[in-house]
Write a protein that holds these residues in place. Structure first.
Motif, PDB file in Angstrom:
ATOM      1  N   VAL A   1     -28.821 -74.599  31.056  1.00 31.52           N
ATOM      2  CA  VAL A   1     -27.547 -75.736  30.787  1.00 31.52           C
ATOM      3  C   VAL A   1     -27.836 -76.593  32.098  1.00 31.52           C
ATOM      4  CG1 VAL A   1     -25.376 -75.962  30.874  1.00 31.52           C
ATOM      5  CG2 VAL A   1     -26.315 -74.466  29.095  1.00 31.52           C
ATOM      6  N   ILE A   2     -27.913 -75.752  33.426  1.00 34.20           N
ATOM      7  CA  ILE A   2     -27.723 -76.576  34.513  1.00 34.20           C
ATOM      8  C   ILE A   2     -28.984 -77.634  34.671  1.00 34.20           C
ATOM      9  CG2 ILE A   2     -27.942 -75.999  36.947  1.00 34.20           C
ATOM     10  CD1 ILE A   2     -26.372 -73.464  36.697  1.00 34.20           C
ATOM     11  N   LEU A   3     -30.116 -76.953  34.401  1.00 30.04           N
ATOM     12  CA  LEU A   3     -31.235 -77.980  34.536  1.00 30.04           C
ATOM     13  C   LEU A   3     -31.125 -79.023  33.495  1.00 30.04           C
ATOM     14  CD1 LEU A   3     -33.959 -75.233  35.407  1.00 30.04           C
ATOM     15  CD2 LEU A   3     -33.385 -76.651  36.936  1.00 30.04           C
ATOM     16  N   GLN A   4     -30.608 -78.841  32.342  1.00 29.03           N
ATOM     17  CA  GLN A   4     -30.600 -80.022  31.193  1.00 29.03           C
ATOM     18  C   GLN A   4     -29.596 -80.900  31.826  1.00 29.03           C
ATOM     19  OE1 GLN A   4     -30.766 -77.518  27.454  1.00 29.03           O
ATOM     20  NE2 GLN A   4     -31.895 -79.462  27.170  1.00 29.03           N
ATOM     21  N   LYS A   5     -28.517 -80.557  32.482  1.00 27.78           N
ATOM     22  CA  LYS A   5     -27.505 -81.526  32.971  1.00 27.78           C
ATOM     23  C   LYS A   5     -28.174 -82.100  33.939  1.00 27.78           C
ATOM     24  CE  LYS A   5     -23.153 -79.369  31.960  1.00 27.78           C
ATOM     25  NZ  LYS A   5     -22.295 -80.526  31.443  1.00 27.78           N
ATOM     26  N   LEU A   6     -29.009 -81.529  35.013  1.00 30.36           N
ATOM     27  CA  LEU A   6     -29.547 -82.332  36.206  1.00 30.36           C
ATOM     28  C   LEU A   6     -30.771 -83.282  35.391  1.00 30.36           C
ATOM     29  CD1 LEU A   6     -30.021 -79.292  38.873  1.00 30.36           C
ATOM     30  CD2 LEU A   6     -28.562 -81.357  38.866  1.00 30.36           C
ATOM     31  N   SER A   7     -31.164 -82.957  34.472  1.00 32.09           N
ATOM     32  CA  SER A   7     -32.358 -83.848  33.847  1.00 32.09           C
ATOM     33  C   SER A   7     -31.741 -85.151  33.380  1.00 32.09           C
ATOM     34  CB  SER A   7     -32.980 -83.078  32.757  1.00 32.09           C
ATOM     35  OG  SER A   7     -32.131 -83.040  31.626  1.00 32.09           O
ATOM     36  N   LYS A   8     -30.351 -85.057  33.077  1.00 30.34           N
ATOM     37  CA  LYS A   8     -29.725 -86.418  32.698  1.00 30.34           C
ATOM     38  C   LYS A   8     -29.266 -87.263  34.008  1.00 30.34           C
ATOM     39  CE  LYS A   8     -29.459 -84.613  28.461  1.00 30.34           C
ATOM     40  NZ  LYS A   8     -30.468 -85.172  27.304  1.00 30.34           N
ATOM     41  N   THR A   9     -29.652 -86.925  35.160  1.00 32.96           N
ATOM     42  CA  THR A   9     -29.230 -87.539  36.358  1.00 32.96           C
ATOM     43  C   THR A   9     -30.641 -87.946  37.033  1.00 32.96           C
ATOM     44  OG1 THR A   9     -29.232 -85.800  38.069  1.00 32.96           O
ATOM     45  CG2 THR A   9     -27.375 -85.933  36.399  1.00 32.96           C
ATOM     46  N   ASP A  10     -30.172 -88.763  38.427  1.00 27.47           N
ATOM     47  CA  ASP A  10     -31.431 -89.110  38.982  1.00 27.47           C
ATOM     48  C   ASP A  10     -32.100 -88.038  39.710  1.00 27.47           C
ATOM     49  OD1 ASP A  10     -30.765 -91.604  38.472  1.00 27.47           O
ATOM     50  OD2 ASP A  10     -29.863 -92.321  40.093  1.00 27.47           O
ATOM     51  N   ALA A  11     -31.668 -86.907  39.441  1.00 27.48           N
ATOM     52  CA  ALA A  11     -32.539 -85.891  40.009  1.00 27.48           C
ATOM     53  C   ALA A  11     -33.730 -85.274  39.300  1.00 27.48           C
ATOM     54  CB  ALA A  11     -31.344 -84.440  40.269  1.00 27.48           C
TER      55      ALA A  11
ATOM     56  N   GLN B   1     -27.444 -85.482  23.471  1.00 26.11           N
ATOM     57  CA  GLN B   1     -26.659 -86.171  24.264  1.00 26.11           C
ATOM     58  C   GLN B   1     -27.484 -87.310  24.855  1.00 26.11           C
ATOM     59  OE1 GLN B   1     -23.375 -85.047  24.698  1.00 26.11           O
ATOM     60  NE2 GLN B   1     -24.134 -83.910  22.916  1.00 26.11           N
ATOM     61  N   LYS B   2     -26.872 -88.428  24.763  1.00 27.83           N
ATOM     62  CA  LYS B   2     -27.604 -89.589  25.457  1.00 27.83           C
ATOM     63  C   LYS B   2     -27.603 -89.529  26.980  1.00 27.83           C
ATOM     64  CE  LYS B   2     -27.040 -92.673  21.349  1.00 27.83           C
ATOM     65  NZ  LYS B   2     -26.774 -93.812  20.816  1.00 27.83           N
ATOM     66  N   LYS B   3     -28.446 -90.170  27.651  1.00 28.41           N
ATOM     67  CA  LYS B   3     -28.515 -90.031  28.887  1.00 28.41           C
ATOM     68  C   LYS B   3     -27.975 -91.437  29.346  1.00 28.41           C
ATOM     69  CE  LYS B   3     -31.789 -90.032  32.729  1.00 28.41           C
ATOM     70  NZ  LYS B   3     -33.213 -90.050  33.359  1.00 28.41           N
ATOM     71  N   LYS B   4     -27.120 -91.292  30.532  1.00 23.74           N
ATOM     72  CA  LYS B   4     -26.577 -92.599  31.131  1.00 23.74           C
ATOM     73  C   LYS B   4     -27.425 -93.122  31.905  1.00 23.74           C
ATOM     74  CE  LYS B   4     -21.812 -90.960  30.986  1.00 23.74           C
ATOM     75  NZ  LYS B   4     -20.553 -90.910  31.677  1.00 23.74           N
ATOM     76  N   GLU B   5     -28.128 -94.466  31.685  1.00 24.69           N
ATOM     77  CA  GLU B   5     -29.052 -95.179  32.528  1.00 24.69           C
ATOM     78  C   GLU B   5     -28.522 -95.497  33.750  1.00 24.69           C
ATOM     79  OE1 GLU B   5     -31.991 -95.076  31.709  1.00 24.69           O
ATOM     80  OE2 GLU B   5     -31.888 -94.331  29.808  1.00 24.69           O
ATOM     81  N   THR B   6     -29.046 -95.131  34.980  1.00 23.45           N
ATOM     82  CA  THR B   6     -28.642 -95.673  36.217  1.00 23.45           C
ATOM     83  C   THR B   6     -29.824 -95.934  37.071  1.00 23.45           C
ATOM     84  OG1 THR B   6     -28.808 -92.932  37.203  1.00 23.45           O
ATOM     85  CG2 THR B   6     -26.597 -93.947  36.239  1.00 23.45           C
ATOM     86  N   SER B   7     -29.836 -96.527  38.365  1.00 25.77           N
ATOM     87  CA  SER B   7     -30.669 -96.660  38.874  1.00 25.77           C
ATOM     88  C   SER B   7     -31.194 -95.795  39.655  1.00 25.77           C
ATOM     89  CB  SER B   7     -30.432 -97.764  40.182  1.00 25.77           C
ATOM     90  OG  SER B   7     -29.196 -97.218  41.180  1.00 25.77           O
ATOM     91  N   VAL B   8     -32.808 -95.563  39.772  1.00 22.40           N
ATOM     92  CA  VAL B   8     -33.281 -94.490  40.427  1.00 22.40           C
ATOM     93  C   VAL B   8     -34.170 -94.955  41.514  1.00 22.40           C
ATOM     94  CG1 VAL B   8     -33.094 -93.089  38.197  1.00 22.40           C
ATOM     95  CG2 VAL B   8     -35.015 -94.812  38.451  1.00 22.40           C
ATOM     96  N   TRP B   9     -34.904 -93.910  42.170  1.00 25.26           N
ATOM     97  CA  TRP B   9     -35.728 -94.210  43.302  1.00 25.26           C
ATOM     98  C   TRP B   9     -37.120 -94.346  42.716  1.00 25.26           C
ATOM     99  CZ3 TRP B   9     -39.826 -90.900  44.481  1.00 25.26           C
ATOM    100  CH2 TRP B   9     -39.849 -89.629  43.938  1.00 25.26           C
ATOM    101  N   ILE B  10     -37.270 -93.944  41.729  1.00 26.44           N
ATOM    102  CA  ILE B  10     -38.905 -94.277  40.915  1.00 26.44           C
ATOM    103  C   ILE B  10     -38.641 -94.992  39.647  1.00 26.44           C
ATOM    104  CG2 ILE B  10     -40.845 -92.883  39.996  1.00 26.44           C
ATOM    105  CD1 ILE B  10     -40.157 -90.657  41.549  1.00 26.44           C
ATOM    106  N   ARG B  11     -39.544 -95.872  39.623  1.00 24.65           N
ATOM    107  CA  ARG B  11     -39.588 -96.770  38.412  1.00 24.65           C
ATOM    108  C   ARG B  11     -40.544 -96.490  37.470  1.00 24.65           C
ATOM    109  NH1 ARG B  11     -34.258 -98.792  37.058  1.00 24.65           N
ATOM    110  NH2 ARG B  11     -33.399 -99.226  39.177  1.00 24.65           N
TER     111      ARG B  11
END
Length: 215
Positions: free
Chosen positions: A64-74, A205-215
């Motif tokens: 659960v924790i890792l899947q939550k992180l996978s929805k972020t810039d991490a 769950q849909k991922k919120k698109e945000t700016s990231v350090w890798i494109r």
């Protein structure tokens, strides 16, 4: 491709690849996680049933924790962190045993080298797929140990068909077998549901698109 579609594809692919050498780096990661929990449980003298229950809970919570992180810039950092940490544990275990498992060494060093190249070229797309492969190694390992392994124990032919159990190192069902008069397979079905639920939930769950350090 939508994140939820990618998650479904990766999870299914991991299930089919889990009984093959292609999944060895992920096997080792899940195996070390299990052994760490099991060793800690033995040190504080927990009953085998409790240790097995803790294994199921922690595998599920970490998924659960890792899947939550996978929805972020991490997400790009997940595979690198896991691969390096797994390699460090391998080195420590090798130093304790004074014996090198060449096969395992190669299975852990190669992914680190590949990931280093991906980071240099900032290939976020590929890193995201690899991150999900590492994340889903936990529920797939748990699913194998709780559902497919008890079924495979029904006979040699069944085990050959269920090749997914070939490299299984996790045993959480044996302590539960016969507990409260319930066979191990029945307990395994309950625990396998726990293993799959987080995957199904986050895959929708849909991922919120945000700016990231890798494109």
């Amino acid at each position: 491709m939508r994140p939820e579609e990618r998650s479904g594809i990766v999870f299914i692919a991991m299930v089919f690849l889990w009984g093959t050498l292609a999944a060895e780096p992920f096997h080792i990661f899940a195996g070390y996680f299990y052994k760490g929990i099991y060793t800690a449980g033995n040190l504080i003298k927990l009953p085998p049933v409790v240790i097995s229950l803790v294994v199921v809970i922690l595998f599920t919570v970490c998924t659960v924790i890792l899947q939550k992180l996978s929805k972020t810039d991490a997400v790009p950092f997940i595979p690198g962190a896991i691969a390096v940490l797994t390699l460090i544990v391998f080195i420590q275990r090798t130093a304790d045993k004074l014996q090198v498992d060449v096969g395992r060494a190669a299975a852990l060093i190669i992914p680190v080298v590949i990931l280093a190249v991906l980071y240099v070229f900032r290939l976020r797309f590929i890193l995201t797929w690899i991150a999900e492969a590492y994340i889903f190694s936990l529920p797939v390992a748990l699913l194998t140990a709780t559902l497919f392994e008890p079924i495979a124990r029904l006979g040699d032919l069944v085990r050959k068909i269920l090749y997914i159990t070939k490299y299984n190192e996790i045993d959480v069902i044996t302590p539960f077998d016969g507990l409260a008069g319930i066979p191990g397979i029945a307990w395994g079905i309950v625990f396998s549901v726990l293993a799959v639920l987080p995957v199904l939930y986050f895959a929708t769950q849909k991922k919120k698109e945000t700016s990231v350090w890798i494109r």
